[in-house]
Scaffold this motif. Structure first.
Motif, PDB file in Angstrom:
ATOM      1  N   PRO A   1      39.140  37.130  34.990  1.00  0.00           N
ATOM      2  CA  PRO A   1      40.524  37.013  34.525  1.00  0.00           C
ATOM      3  C   PRO A   1      41.403  36.644  35.709  1.00  0.00           C
ATOM      4  O   PRO A   1      41.118  37.015  36.846  1.00  0.00           O
ATOM      5  CB  PRO A   1      40.848  38.408  34.001  1.00  0.00           C
ATOM      6  N   LEU A   2      42.452  35.909  35.425  1.00  0.00           N
ATOM      7  CA  LEU A   2      43.315  35.449  36.506  1.00  0.00           C
ATOM      8  C   LEU A   2      43.949  36.622  37.246  1.00  0.00           C
ATOM      9  O   LEU A   2      43.957  36.668  38.471  1.00  0.00           O
ATOM     10  CB  LEU A   2      44.401  34.524  35.928  1.00  0.00           C
ATOM     11  N   PHE A   3      44.450  37.575  36.471  1.00  0.00           N
ATOM     12  CA  PHE A   3      45.158  38.694  37.103  1.00  0.00           C
ATOM     13  C   PHE A   3      44.440  40.013  36.837  1.00  0.00           C
ATOM     14  O   PHE A   3      43.900  40.235  35.752  1.00  0.00           O
ATOM     15  CB  PHE A   3      46.595  38.773  36.567  1.00  0.00           C
ATOM     16  N   SER A   4      44.476  40.887  37.809  1.00  0.00           N
ATOM     17  CA  SER A   4      43.857  42.203  37.662  1.00  0.00           C
ATOM     18  C   SER A   4      44.716  43.216  38.396  1.00  0.00           C
ATOM     19  O   SER A   4      45.427  42.867  39.336  1.00  0.00           O
ATOM     20  CB  SER A   4      42.461  42.238  38.298  1.00  0.00           C
TER      21      SER A   4
ATOM     22  N   TRP B   1      44.294  46.946  40.508  1.00  0.00           N
ATOM     23  CA  TRP B   1      43.293  47.762  41.161  1.00  0.00           C
ATOM     24  C   TRP B   1      43.842  49.161  41.372  1.00  0.00           C
ATOM     25  O   TRP B   1      44.436  49.437  42.410  1.00  0.00           O
ATOM     26  CB  TRP B   1      42.900  47.123  42.498  1.00  0.00           C
ATOM     27  N   PRO B   2      43.616  50.014  40.379  1.00  0.00           N
ATOM     28  CA  PRO B   2      44.127  51.382  40.561  1.00  0.00           C
ATOM     29  C   PRO B   2      43.473  51.956  41.818  1.00  0.00           C
ATOM     30  O   PRO B   2      42.289  51.730  42.050  1.00  0.00           O
ATOM     31  CB  PRO B   2      43.649  52.119  39.322  1.00  0.00           C
TER      32      PRO B   2
ATOM     33  N   GLN C   1      51.317  44.330  42.873  1.00  0.00           N
ATOM     34  CA  GLN C   1      50.010  43.696  42.757  1.00  0.00           C
ATOM     35  C   GLN C   1      50.140  42.437  41.901  1.00  0.00           C
ATOM     36  O   GLN C   1      49.551  41.393  42.198  1.00  0.00           O
ATOM     37  CB  GLN C   1      48.998  44.672  42.138  1.00  0.00           C
TER      38      GLN C   1
ATOM     39  N   ASP D   1      52.118  39.693  43.867  1.00  0.00           N
ATOM     40  CA  ASP D   1      51.300  39.095  44.921  1.00  0.00           C
ATOM     41  C   ASP D   1      50.293  38.109  44.340  1.00  0.00           C
ATOM     42  O   ASP D   1      50.040  37.041  44.925  1.00  0.00           O
ATOM     43  CB  ASP D   1      50.554  40.197  45.692  1.00  0.00           C
ATOM     44  N   GLN D   2      49.726  38.450  43.202  1.00  0.00           N
ATOM     45  CA  GLN D   2      48.711  37.574  42.634  1.00  0.00           C
ATOM     46  C   GLN D   2      49.315  36.286  42.088  1.00  0.00           C
ATOM     47  O   GLN D   2      48.740  35.197  42.249  1.00  0.00           O
ATOM     48  CB  GLN D   2      47.935  38.316  41.533  1.00  0.00           C
TER      49      GLN D   2
ATOM     50  N   ALA E   1      50.073  34.117  45.009  1.00  0.00           N
ATOM     51  CA  ALA E   1      48.867  33.525  45.583  1.00  0.00           C
ATOM     52  C   ALA E   1      48.390  32.355  44.736  1.00  0.00           C
ATOM     53  O   ALA E   1      48.037  31.288  45.252  1.00  0.00           O
ATOM     54  CB  ALA E   1      47.765  34.580  45.702  1.00  0.00           C
ATOM     55  N   ALA E   2      48.401  32.549  43.410  1.00  0.00           N
ATOM     56  CA  ALA E   2      47.902  31.499  42.524  1.00  0.00           C
ATOM     57  C   ALA E   2      48.787  30.261  42.603  1.00  0.00           C
ATOM     58  O   ALA E   2      48.304  29.123  42.514  1.00  0.00           O
ATOM     59  CB  ALA E   2      47.832  32.016  41.086  1.00  0.00           C
TER      60      ALA E   2
ATOM     61  N   ARG F   1      46.488  26.891  42.138  1.00  0.00           N
ATOM     62  CA  ARG F   1      45.714  27.372  40.991  1.00  0.00           C
ATOM     63  C   ARG F   1      46.625  27.446  39.771  1.00  0.00           C
ATOM     64  O   ARG F   1      46.192  27.220  38.641  1.00  0.00           O
ATOM     65  CB  ARG F   1      45.148  28.763  41.360  1.00  0.00           C
TER      66      ARG F   1
ATOM     67  N   GLN G   1      31.261  41.398  47.316  1.00  0.00           N
ATOM     68  CA  GLN G   1      32.295  41.483  46.294  1.00  0.00           C
ATOM     69  C   GLN G   1      32.757  40.107  45.859  1.00  0.00           C
ATOM     70  O   GLN G   1      33.193  39.913  44.730  1.00  0.00           O
ATOM     71  CB  GLN G   1      33.454  42.320  46.824  1.00  0.00           C
ATOM     72  N   TRP G   2      32.687  39.163  46.756  1.00  0.00           N
ATOM     73  CA  TRP G   2      33.064  37.798  46.384  1.00  0.00           C
ATOM     74  C   TRP G   2      32.132  37.288  45.297  1.00  0.00           C
ATOM     75  O   TRP G   2      32.547  36.623  44.349  1.00  0.00           O
ATOM     76  CB  TRP G   2      32.952  36.877  47.602  1.00  0.00           C
ATOM     77  N   GLU G   3      30.891  37.669  45.445  1.00  0.00           N
ATOM     78  CA  GLU G   3      29.903  37.115  44.510  1.00  0.00           C
ATOM     79  C   GLU G   3      29.780  37.915  43.229  1.00  0.00           C
ATOM     80  O   GLU G   3      29.175  37.456  42.264  1.00  0.00           O
ATOM     81  CB  GLU G   3      28.541  37.031  45.208  1.00  0.00           C
TER      82      GLU G   3
END
Lengths: 125, 125, 125, 125
Positions: free
Chosen positions: B4-7, B9-10, B19, B22-23, B26-27, B32, B122-124
């Motif tokens: 998903p584009l946005f998440s 992170w609790p 959060q 920032d996302q 960035a996009a 993007r 984590q990237w993968e």
DNA sequence: GTGGTCTAGACCACC
DNA sequence: GTGGTCTAGACCACG
């Protein structure tokens, strides 16, 4: 000329008191700080980090509630005897933040290599 | 099965609204998301992220104030036409967080290689 | 016209925040407060007890650290779901204080009957 | 097998120096200690109570300031000749604490009979 | 309106 | 000098 043990990163997003808590937890988890080690007084650390003494005090209070630190009236603050060499939460906590970082680096269009380079550069600086 | 584009992170430590901001930044910075692209309605995104609608609304308001997003009454929210391909703050922001991460990984006793591995894993995933 | 649930006793010797903590613990231990029950907001209770809001907040923070209370942003503070009907520490705590009271009553030359009478009188007032 | 004259009750909530002051006042008020009676040296009492000597010293200083005790250089500390058989504050002080105790016992769901029983049991132990 | 964070400053308790 | 308590007041985050 070692790097200072604790630092705060304005703009990091986490509250100040929590940055301190996280760092102490990490240092205890790794054995960099060991049971019985003396922590800086909350006033000294506050002076060093340029924050209000109560802010550091709140961090120490929290760490004490979590059993990682004991504060002794008139004597100072110490890593708790029962603080095991690895407090399990500390590593998990860092993973969550790494995860968020990876997600945003991606949104920024970075490749994993670029992120790795950024990390290494900062490690060495 | 794209991520998903946005998440959110609790446990990341940053406030929810930040959060999201920032996302989006960035996009947009990476292209993007491009000028004119439609954003999810704040209610939809709130449902998806499981946060209060007002929280997402606040993020969109902030982004609009920064000129990155326009909210059009009754039509939806869009990336602003004037949103340049790179919003300069976004990368800087991530560097600060990477810096803090590096510092704590060190306190945790990790080597730079271990941190790199963690990042790649984590990237993968 | 029930007595108020919480009170502070200036001159009691315990810090204010602790008097509050002890009372909440007692009320939870007895089932007088049950999991899910809403506590007064820290500001309201502060107003009622005529103390600074931060003082009540500190009590709630401590109770949260002990797992008896949860504070939810924007919603309020509640008795924690996991707060068992009897938190064992609460009764023990009162015994210590009763013990000290007995010791001093003795030093004051009171008989046990006189102390009993004093207790009963205050119970009924 | 008399109980020691003075005791401290960790967990009672009152500061150490005050527990000592209160007990001396009570003993003087009741005539249990009488003008001219010798008190233990502050070092001895500190050793017995396992607190820092300065803490007991502070209690004696306070009692001297209140006219209940005189400390004589090189000879020791004594109940002051002018210490009347009843120092009025002592009883009042105990009432406040009894009051708080009653309030919390109630919150704990105790009946007055249960509290009375607890008191009697501790009196006899 | 609820809880969350931070500050400056004062005074107390203990070693 | 160390930690402990309390206050007044400002501003942020979330629902």
């Amino acid at each position: 000329m070692a790097a200072p043990l604790f630092s705060i990163w304005p703009g990091d997003g986490r509250p100040l008191y929590r940055q301190i808590v996280d760092q102490v937890r990490a240092a205890v988890a790794s054995g960099r700080l060991r049971p019985g080690d003396k922590l800086p007084t909350h006033r000294d650390l506050a002076r060093e980090l340029v924050v209000a003494p109560l802010t550091v005090k709140k961090s120490y209070d929290l760490l004490q509630a979590q059993g990682l630190v004991v504060q002794e009236q008139g004597r100072g603050s110490f890593v708790a005897p029962s603080a095991v060499g690895t407090s399990p939460g500390a590593g998990k906590e860092l993973e969550v933040r790494a995860n968020a970082l990876v997600h945003e680096a991606r949104l920024l269009g970075m490749t994993v290599e670029e992120l790795q380079r950024l990390i290494r550069r900062q490690w060495e600086s």
